[in-house]
Design an enzyme around this catalytic site. Structure first.
Site, mmCIF file in Angstrom:
data_model
loop_
_atom_site.group_PDB
_atom_site.id
_atom_site.type_symbol
_atom_site.label_atom_id
_atom_site.label_comp_id
_atom_site.label_asym_id
_atom_site.label_seq_id
_atom_site.Cartn_x
_atom_site.Cartn_y
_atom_site.Cartn_z
ATOM 1 N N GLU A 287 -16.427 -58.459 25.193
ATOM 2 C CA GLU A 287 -16.622 -59.852 24.525
ATOM 3 C C GLU A 287 -16.371 -60.976 25.655
ATOM 4 O O GLU A 287 -17.317 -61.994 25.575
ATOM 5 C CB GLU A 287 -16.049 -60.100 23.389
ATOM 6 C CG GLU A 287 -16.755 -59.708 22.108
ATOM 7 C CD GLU A 287 -16.151 -60.045 20.768
ATOM 8 O OE1 GLU A 287 -16.489 -59.520 19.826
ATOM 9 O OE2 GLU A 287 -14.962 -60.988 20.781
ATOM 10 N N HIS A 308 -14.033 -32.329 29.182
ATOM 11 C CA HIS A 308 -15.046 -31.357 28.738
ATOM 12 C C HIS A 308 -16.185 -31.698 27.883
ATOM 13 O O HIS A 308 -16.744 -30.852 27.060
ATOM 14 C CB HIS A 308 -14.258 -30.256 27.779
ATOM 15 C CG HIS A 308 -12.981 -29.677 28.755
ATOM 16 N ND1 HIS A 308 -13.183 -28.370 29.175
ATOM 17 C CD2 HIS A 308 -11.640 -30.168 29.080
ATOM 18 C CE1 HIS A 308 -12.330 -28.281 30.010
ATOM 19 N NE2 HIS A 308 -11.325 -29.219 29.903
ATOM 20 N N LYS A 422 -25.435 -61.158 12.883
ATOM 21 C CA LYS A 422 -25.048 -61.771 11.476
ATOM 22 C C LYS A 422 -26.221 -62.524 10.930
ATOM 23 O O LYS A 422 -26.422 -62.545 9.750
ATOM 24 C CB LYS A 422 -23.834 -62.700 11.896
ATOM 25 C CG LYS A 422 -22.452 -61.974 12.240
ATOM 26 C CD LYS A 422 -21.515 -63.035 12.180
ATOM 27 C CE LYS A 422 -20.331 -62.634 13.036
ATOM 28 N NZ LYS A 422 -19.182 -63.500 13.122
HETATM 29 O O1 PA5 Z 1 -12.494 -62.070 19.489
HETATM 30 C C1 PA5 Z 1 -13.114 -62.529 18.594
HETATM 31 O O2 PA5 Z 1 -13.076 -63.592 18.155
HETATM 32 C C2 PA5 Z 1 -13.848 -61.547 17.392
HETATM 33 O O3 PA5 Z 1 -14.041 -60.454 17.866
HETATM 34 C C3 PA5 Z 1 -13.208 -61.714 16.181
HETATM 35 O O4 PA5 Z 1 -11.864 -61.131 16.372
HETATM 36 C C4 PA5 Z 1 -13.864 -60.941 15.127
HETATM 37 O O5 PA5 Z 1 -15.131 -61.222 15.146
HETATM 38 C C5 PA5 Z 1 -13.198 -61.216 13.868
HETATM 39 O O6 PA5 Z 1 -13.231 -62.658 13.261
HETATM 40 P P1 PA5 Z 1 -12.435 -63.349 12.374
HETATM 41 O O7 PA5 Z 1 -11.172 -63.180 12.632
HETATM 42 O O8 PA5 Z 1 -12.961 -64.651 12.581
HETATM 43 O O9 PA5 Z 1 -12.812 -62.834 11.051
#
Ligand code: PA5
Length: 444
Positions: A287, A308, A422
Site C-alpha cells: 500500500e 515444495h 469500493k
Molecule cells: O492502511 C490503511 O490505511 C488501510 O489498509 C486501512 O487500515 C484499512 O482500509 C481499514 O481502514 P479503517 O481502519 O478505516 O476501517
C-alpha cells in the site's frame, strides 16, 4: 544498538558496491525528509515517535481493560480489516503456541472478523460464539469501512441477544477516530469503552496504538516488551541517520535491486509462526509503494513448506524476483532427531542433531541455490522471536518502508487506489448517491 542485522552478501553480482554507495546521500536526505516532516504525506508521520510517546500509564490502562475482558471471555473477536487487524494478528501468531486454538493456554482464543465478506465464515463464527463466553473490539480508523461495519452490525446483534444490551456494552471496545465517523457516533450513543487511533498514524502504521495493543494484550502477550523493542529501534534510527542504519541498508538494497529489474520481493521465513508477520509486511509495503505506476510487488512464502510449491518458480521462473529472508538464530525450544536402529529412512546421518540445524542448513542451501538461479537474497537476522524483537522488527520495517517510498518518489502514506473497488461495490449494491456509476457499470 539494535538486535537486527542486515546481510547483503547474496545481492553481490546483482548490484555493485558502487551502486549501493551511490545511495549514501539520498539516504541521509531521506532521513532528513522524514524527521523534518517535509515530505509528501507528512501529516501521517505520527508513527515516527509513537513508541517513545507511549507512557507507562497508557500501557497500564490497556492492560487493565484487557484483564477485565480476559476474565469473562473464552473468545475475543477482533473486528477490523487491513491495518486494523494485520499488525495485531502478526504479533499474536508470532508469539503464540502454534496450536493455541486447540489447547488450553490460559488465554482467550483470538478470532477475527470484518476482514472478509464471506457468509459462510460469519455463519461459522456465530455458531462458535453461540456456545462461548466472548467479548470483542471493533477497530476502524475511518469508522466507515464496509467489511468491519457489516461484521459489527451482525455481531452486535448477536452479543446483545446473548447477554442483554447492558452487559453487551461492557463486552465491546471501539477503537476509532477521536471525533468523526459512524463508529464514533455509535460508540458515543451506546457508551462503549473507546480508544483513539491518532489522526497522524495511518492504518498500516498503527500496530503500536490501541489498534494492535489491545488485541495483543488480550492474547496474553507482554505489550510493554513489544513497545520497549520499538522504542529501542526508534532511538537507534534517530542516532544513525545514514547508510550504516540497518533499515537504510535494507531500503537501499531493495531500491538498487528494483532498478536492476528485480520488481518483485518475496519475504521468506523459515518459521511458520511468522506467516502473518509477512501478511502485515505485504500490506505495509504494497500500500505504501504501489502507486504512480511504480513499486516493488510484495509477496511471501514460508520455507521449507513452500519450497515444495513455489520453489520451482523461484529457482527457474521469470527473473524479476528478489528475496528477503527473516532469519531467526535461536528457536525457543530444543528438539533432536532420534536415532533409529533399522534406519530404513536413512536419516541416521542427522540423528542427534537439532531440527533447527537442519532448518538453518535448508536456509543456507536455498539462499545459495536461489542466488545461483538469479534471485538475489537480502538476509535480516534476529537472535530469536520474542515481544521485544518483534517491536524492533515492526519499527525497522516501518522506517524501511518510509525510506523506500520516498526514495522511489511516491507518497508512502496514502492509498488512493483502495477507493476504486469500493465505489464500484457501493454503486452495484445500490447505495444512494451512486446511481450514475451504477448505470455505467451495469452495461459493462
Ligand atoms: O492502511 C490503511 O490505511 C488501510 O489498509 C486501512 O487500515 C484499512 O482500509 C481499514 O481502514 P479503517 O481502519 O478505516 O476501517
Amino acid at each position: 544498538m539494535t538486535d537486527i542485522k542486515v546481510e547483503l552478501n547474496h545481492i553481490k553480482g546483482f548490484v555493485s558496491d558502487n551502486q549501493l554507495d551511490a545511495y549514501k546521500k539520498q539516504v541521509s536526505d531521506t532521513f532528513n525528509t522524514i524527521y523534518s516532516r517535509s515530505g509528501a504525506g507528512n501529516d501521517f508521520l505520527g508513527w515516527v515517535n509513537l513508541p517513545s510517546s507511549i507512557t507507562p500509564g497508557f500501557i497500564e490502562d490497556i492492560k487493565q481493560k484487557a484483564e477485565e475482558l480476559r476474565k469473562k471471555s473464552e473468545v475475543f473477536v477482533v473486528i477490523g480489516i487491513g491495518g486494523s487487524y494485520l499488525g495485531a494478528r502478526a504479533v499474536i501468531e508470532a508469539l503464540s503456541n502454534h496450536f493455541a486454538q486447540l489447547i488450553d493456554t490460559g488465554n482467550p482464543k483470538i478470532v477475527y472478523a470484518g476482514h472478509n465478506m464471506s457468509e459462510d465464515y460469519m455463519h461459522d463464527l456465530i455458531k462458535l460464539l453461540d456456545d462461548k463466553d466472548y467479548s470483542m473490539t471493533v477497530i476502524s480508523k475511518s469508522g466507515t469501512t464496509t467489511e468491519p461495519a457489516v461484521a459489527f452490525r451482525i455481531l452486535k446483534n448477536h452479543i446483545e441477544k446473548k447477554y442483554g444490551k447492558q452487559e453487551a456494552r461492557t463486552r465491546i471496545v471501539a477503537i476509532t477516530d477521536k471525533a468523526k465517523g459512524a463508529l464514533k457516533v455509535l460508540s458515543d450513543s451506546e457508551g462503549y469503552k473507546t480508544y483513539v487511533v491518532p489522526d497522524d498514524v495511518g492504518g498500516r502504521y498503527s500496530v503500536l496504538t490501541p489498534v494492535g495493543l489491545l488485541p495483543i494484550a488480550m492474547a496474553g502477550v507482554d505489550i510493554e516488551q513489544l513497545v520497549k523493542g520499538a522504542q529501542l529501534m526508534e532511538r537507534y534510527c534517530l542516532d544513525t541517520q545514514d547508510n550504516n542504519n540497518v533499515a537504510a541498508q535494507y531500503a537501499t538494497a531493495r531500491q538498487a535491486l528494483y532498478h536492476a529489474g528485480k520488481t518483485n520481493e518475496i519475504l521468506v521465513n523459515y518459521e511458520p509462526r511468522l506467516c502473518y508477520f509477512s501478511e502485515w509486511w505485504k500490506q505495509l509495503y504494497g500500500e505504501s509503494e504501489g502507486k504512480d505506476g511504480k513499486g516493488i510487488f510484495p509477496a511471501s512464502v514460508t520455507f521449507t513448506t513452500d519450497l515444495h510449491s513455489m520453489g520451482q518458480y523461484i529457482q527457474e521462473g521469470l527473473r524479476n524476483l528478489m528475496e528477503t529472508v527473516i532469519s531467526v538464530e535461536n528457536p525457543a525450544n530444543e528438539l533432536r532427531i532420534p536415532r533409529d536402529e533399522a534406519n530404513l529412512d536413512q536419516l541416521n546421518y542427522i540423528a542427534g542433531r537439532r531440527l533447527t540445524e537442519v532448518n538453518q542448513t535448508a536456509e543456507k542451501a536455498t539462499i545459495l541455490a536461489h542466488a545461483d538461479g538469479g534471485v538475489p537474497n537480502i538476509r535480516i537476522v534476529v537472535p530469536e522471536i520474542d515481544a521485544n524483537i518483534l517491536g524492533q522488527l515492526i519499527y525497522f520495517f516501518e522506517i524501511g518502508c518510509a525510506l523506500s517510498g520516498y526514495m522511489l518518489k511516491v507518497n508512502p502514506f496514502n492509498q488512493p487506489g483502495v477507493e476504486a473497488y469500493k465505489k464500484n461495490m457501493f454503486a452495484l449494491l445500490g447505495k444512494p448517491g451512486y446511481e450514475e456509476l451504477k448505470a455505467s457499470l451495469e452495461c459493462r
